[in-house]
Design a protein around this motif. Sequence first.
Motif: not given
Lengths: 160, 195
Positions: A19, A23-24, A151-152, A154-155, A157-158
């Motif tokens: 995912e 998104a990238i 921000g990326l 964080l994505m 890491r999630e």
Amino acid sequence: MNLFETTVLRNVGASDDAEVSNAILARAKVLGMTQDAEDAVLRPKDFGAFDHDLRAALAARIAFLAGDEPLAAHYHANSKNYSALTSPSEKGISEGLDEVLSFVDKVANQTKDIAAEDISRLQASGVSDADIVRLCELVAFMAFQTRVIAGLRLMQREAA
Amino acid sequence: MTHIVTKFTRSVPDWRPRVVPVKLEDATPEQLDALKVTPSNTKVSDYVLTLAHDVESLSVRSPLFNAIMYDRGGMSRAERELGALGASMVNHCIYCAAVHADRHAKLARDESVTDELFAKGERADLNPRDRAIFDFSRKAAEAPPTAGPEDIDALRKAGLSGEEIFDLILSSALFGWANRLMHVLGDPVRQKETA
């Protein structure tokens, strides 16, 4: 342009998550344009009063203050004679850049408090209007790039 | 007479530069190209003429701005405007906040969200999705950024996909850029009403 050779993705790292990767890839054009912007802002043909080495030093300083040490190291590597200025504790007095550095730090980190006097102080210290615009673009671009990377991360890491 | 606008509003003010903009008659061919000046289009704002001092940056930023705010797919245009607004409120860019609150209200056909945000700021009463979007945008725009895993969790709980979250990251970050031009290089002003 190889997407994974852009400064943003080199600092974020590749993702195993489908995912995040999708998104990238959906915004590959934006990431390519972001690299074009880095080239234009950090290494312009018409650099005015701020040569490429000094711009790299200012970018490293801003990244460091934004808490992004890997990105700071990326820019520090190109700061050459200005490498001392990458440290936020350095005031730039011996280089005659104290007004410039205090303006850069304030625009980067106390944006809402900027007032007309901050611009007039730079003008009084001999910085031309064109160079004030160049300086703002540099700080403003770094605000963007550091936040896209943050921000990326964080994505990722999630997803990890 | 003009006065400087100091409170958030959806009524878009004028913008008065703090530096001298490029004069159109003195512009170089490269600047004219970046300004998109043609014989039939000679109207250029003071803001764009100010940015024309750094024509290489202006030339790359405009298409990047359009791609982040308007390209198809991902997050809705109205929600990207909310991302822009969150950053603009953190940085107190009155002009950017006005433009993007107005666009949000028009795209969402709803003025209540931006009314609420301008009246109560962080404590605004928003639906869970708008709340998660605004909070992420606001925290991502702080210096240094304070958005964390809990904010991504909140976006997920509100139903955002990975593509939508990346679009939000981009729109908030883009206004970290735009605010540092608009708010730093000029003042939002309005003509004083005469009796």
